[in-house]
Scaffold this motif. Structure first.
Motif, PDB file in Angstrom:
ATOM      1  N   TRP A 189      -0.548  -8.214   8.139  1.00  0.00           N
ATOM      2  CA  TRP A 189       0.647  -8.514   8.944  1.00  0.00           C
ATOM      3  C   TRP A 189       0.767  -7.564  10.134  1.00  0.00           C
ATOM      4  O   TRP A 189       1.408  -7.906  11.123  1.00  0.00           O
ATOM      5  CB  TRP A 189       1.911  -8.435   8.067  1.00  0.00           C
ATOM      6  CG  TRP A 189       2.158  -7.062   7.520  1.00  0.00           C
ATOM      7  CD1 TRP A 189       1.743  -6.577   6.324  1.00  0.00           C
ATOM      8  CD2 TRP A 189       2.818  -5.967   8.180  1.00  0.00           C
ATOM      9  NE1 TRP A 189       2.109  -5.255   6.187  1.00  0.00           N
ATOM     10  CE2 TRP A 189       2.776  -4.856   7.312  1.00  0.00           C
ATOM     11  CE3 TRP A 189       3.450  -5.813   9.413  1.00  0.00           C
ATOM     12  CZ2 TRP A 189       3.321  -3.608   7.639  1.00  0.00           C
ATOM     13  CZ3 TRP A 189       3.998  -4.579   9.752  1.00  0.00           C
ATOM     14  CH2 TRP A 189       3.936  -3.496   8.864  1.00  0.00           C
ATOM     15  N   PHE A 190       0.185  -6.377  10.049  1.00  0.00           N
ATOM     16  CA  PHE A 190       0.241  -5.411  11.154  1.00  0.00           C
ATOM     17  C   PHE A 190      -0.262  -6.046  12.459  1.00  0.00           C
ATOM     18  O   PHE A 190       0.089  -5.606  13.541  1.00  0.00           O
ATOM     19  CB  PHE A 190      -0.642  -4.197  10.854  1.00  0.00           C
ATOM     20  CG  PHE A 190      -0.102  -3.228   9.817  1.00  0.00           C
ATOM     21  CD1 PHE A 190       0.620  -2.106  10.195  1.00  0.00           C
ATOM     22  CD2 PHE A 190      -0.337  -3.425   8.467  1.00  0.00           C
ATOM     23  CE1 PHE A 190       1.098  -1.189   9.259  1.00  0.00           C
ATOM     24  CE2 PHE A 190       0.121  -2.518   7.525  1.00  0.00           C
ATOM     25  CZ  PHE A 190       0.843  -1.405   7.910  1.00  0.00           C
ATOM     26  N   GLU A 221      10.865   2.999   5.490  1.00  0.00           N
ATOM     27  CA  GLU A 221       9.593   3.331   6.145  1.00  0.00           C
ATOM     28  C   GLU A 221       9.736   3.351   7.661  1.00  0.00           C
ATOM     29  O   GLU A 221      10.653   2.782   8.220  1.00  0.00           O
ATOM     30  CB  GLU A 221       8.494   2.339   5.713  1.00  0.00           C
ATOM     31  CG  GLU A 221       7.676   2.827   4.539  1.00  0.00           C
ATOM     32  CD  GLU A 221       7.099   4.240   4.760  1.00  0.00           C
ATOM     33  OE1 GLU A 221       6.886   4.644   5.903  1.00  0.00           O
ATOM     34  OE2 GLU A 221       6.901   4.947   3.769  1.00  0.00           O
ATOM     35  N   VAL A 257       8.784  -2.604   3.340  1.00  0.00           N
ATOM     36  CA  VAL A 257       8.418  -3.964   3.753  1.00  0.00           C
ATOM     37  C   VAL A 257       7.845  -3.942   5.173  1.00  0.00           C
ATOM     38  O   VAL A 257       7.746  -2.876   5.790  1.00  0.00           O
ATOM     39  CB  VAL A 257       9.662  -4.885   3.678  1.00  0.00           C
ATOM     40  CG1 VAL A 257      10.204  -4.909   2.247  1.00  0.00           C
ATOM     41  CG2 VAL A 257      10.758  -4.411   4.634  1.00  0.00           C
ATOM     42  N   ALA A 301       0.804  -1.227   0.000  1.00  0.00           N
ATOM     43  CA  ALA A 301       0.000   0.000   0.000  1.00  0.00           C
ATOM     44  C   ALA A 301       0.833   1.271   0.000  1.00  0.00           C
ATOM     45  O   ALA A 301       0.612   2.168  -0.817  1.00  0.00           O
ATOM     46  CB  ALA A 301      -0.942  -0.014   1.210  1.00  0.00           C
ATOM     47  N   PRO A 304       7.962   2.356  11.404  1.00  0.00           N
ATOM     48  CA  PRO A 304       8.984   2.685  12.383  1.00  0.00           C
ATOM     49  C   PRO A 304      10.336   2.136  11.925  1.00  0.00           C
ATOM     50  O   PRO A 304      10.396   1.053  11.321  1.00  0.00           O
ATOM     51  CB  PRO A 304       8.499   1.985  13.644  1.00  0.00           C
ATOM     52  CG  PRO A 304       7.703   0.817  13.141  1.00  0.00           C
ATOM     53  CD  PRO A 304       7.081   1.272  11.864  1.00  0.00           C
TER      54      PRO A 304
END
Ligand SMILES: NC(=O)c1ccc[n+]([C@@H]2O[C@H](COP(=O)([O-])OP(=O)(O)OC[C@H]3O[C@@H](n4cnc5c(N)ncnc54)[C@H](O)[C@@H]3O)[C@@H](O)[C@H]2O)c1
Length: 344
Positions: free
Chosen positions: A170-171, A96, A74, A14, A98
């Motif tokens: 996956w979050f 990206e 990723v 995304a 964090p």
């Protein structure tokens, strides 16, 4: 004219599709030449639509000498390993947020960037939002007087409405994300406050909770969907950071800073992204053209910092203090104790 920067994207989900790629494609100083994703079909789809090559392995992409810079988009858990591999292969890296899932990985990333002499930027796009840039300038001019307290919130309905992973992204998986709303959204505001106040966090007291998000098996997910922290800065300024994946109405992304002369409200009013209301009743309202607000500015900053070989406010070394405060927040949430920080 300067030579174009040849860029590849690693992780084609995304954020790559919605922000990195459109901003690279719109940048005349960039050629997007390659893509890699663990899910090859995602890399191939982008290569087919926008041109460039879909690599079948990360090593093959990094071995291609024409590529000088990469975006690392990723899962959180792979940021450090992929960014370090790319730096060692001689690429500039925009990673990206964090930054990484452990403090030692964050330190190692900064160390390897120094050793290789390559740029390592972290996508803290909040720093570049026009209202935040203007707030930064007003605060440096002392418009609010002596700074006292703040409250900042970042909340939306959760990554399942965003990620290419859909309903169970996956979050929600601790092994891949490390933590939930605080890692996804809280870090943006922790970093923003460090930037706006130009100060370091000295102590944190935080709570995390999983209140509403469920896995397909009906169990609550293994990471927080809400986090609330109280942060104390070196100057004595203190306030709250709230991060939530359960704001099922409109998203909230606001910051209030209170000083002895009044209050600054940032992204609290859709019409005026920055308002300063003084204690004498005087108002200052600021607006920006939509075109300026639509681009994150991060890609332009990455490319310019490479072409001009200049420092940038997104440099990973400047983000270390935010990550230290993030890990301190997790420790506080785990132990129930206030955690003091020794600046990195
Ligand atoms: N800066 C921001 O405002 C912002 C906004 C959203 C997401 N993000 C961050 O961007 C990163 C990606 O999030 P997303 O929303 O795009 O997720 P996503 O699920 O939509 O996409 C992730 C993509 O990465 C791929 N991938 C995962 N591990 C990989 C690996 N080791 N090597 C190659 N490909 C791999 C997946 O197959 C998937 O295509 C996260 O770290 C997230 O925190 C930042």
């Amino acid at each position: 004219m300067k030579e174009k920067v040849k860029v590849a994207i690693i992780g084609c989900g995304a954020i790559a599709q919605k922000r990195h790629l459109p901003e690279y494609l719109a940048n005349p100083a960039v050629d997007v030449v390659g893509y890699f994703d663990n899910n090859l079909s995602r890399a191939q789809a982008l290569a087919q639509q926008y041109g460039g090559h879909a690599y079948t392995t990360l090593a093959a992409l990094l071995a291609d000498p024409q590529i000088t810079a990469v975006s690392v988009c990723v899962v959180n858990q792979a940021h450090a390993a992929v960014a370090i591999q790319a730096l060692k292969a001689g690429k500039h890296v925009l990673c990206e947020k964090p930054m990484a899932t452990s403090w030692s990985d964050c330190q190692r990333m900064v160390q390897i960037a120094r050793q290789t002499g390559k740029k390592l930027l972290i996508d803290h796009n909040q720093r570049l939002i026009p209202a935040h840039q203007a707030a930064y300038r007003l605060l440096r001019q002392g418009k609010l007087g002596h700074l006292l307290t703040f409250k900042t919130t970042f909340g939306h309905s959760g990554p399942e409405t965003w990620s290419v992973g859909g309903k169970n992204p996956w979050f929600f998986d601790k092994k891949l994300s490390q933590s939930g709303a605080i890692f996804d959204l809280g870090i943006h505001k922790i970093d923003l406050l460090r930037y706006l106040l130009a100060d370091e966090i000295q102590a944190v007291w935080a709570q995390t909770a999983t209140l509403d998000k469920h896995s397909p098996d009906g169990q609550l997910i293994g990471v927080d969907d809400n986090a609330i922290g109280v942060y104390q800065f070196g100057s004595g300024v203190r306030g709250t950071v709230i991060a939530s994946w359960t704001y099922y109405g409109p998203q909230e992304n606001s910051t209030y800073i209170y000083g002895s002369q009044g209050v600054m409200k940032i992204q609290a009013d859709p019409q005026f992204p920055l308002q300063v209301i003084f204690r004498n009743g005087q108002h200052m309202n600021y607006q920006w053209p939509t075109s300026k607000v639509r681009s994150s500015g991060v890609i332009a900053e990455f490319i310019q910092s490479i072409q001009e070989d200049r420092p940038t406010i997104l440099d990973a070394a400047q983000i270390l203090g935010s990550m230290q405060a993030l890990f301190a927040s997790l420790k506080s949430a785990r132990t129930g104790q206030i955690v003091s920080l020794n600046p990195a």
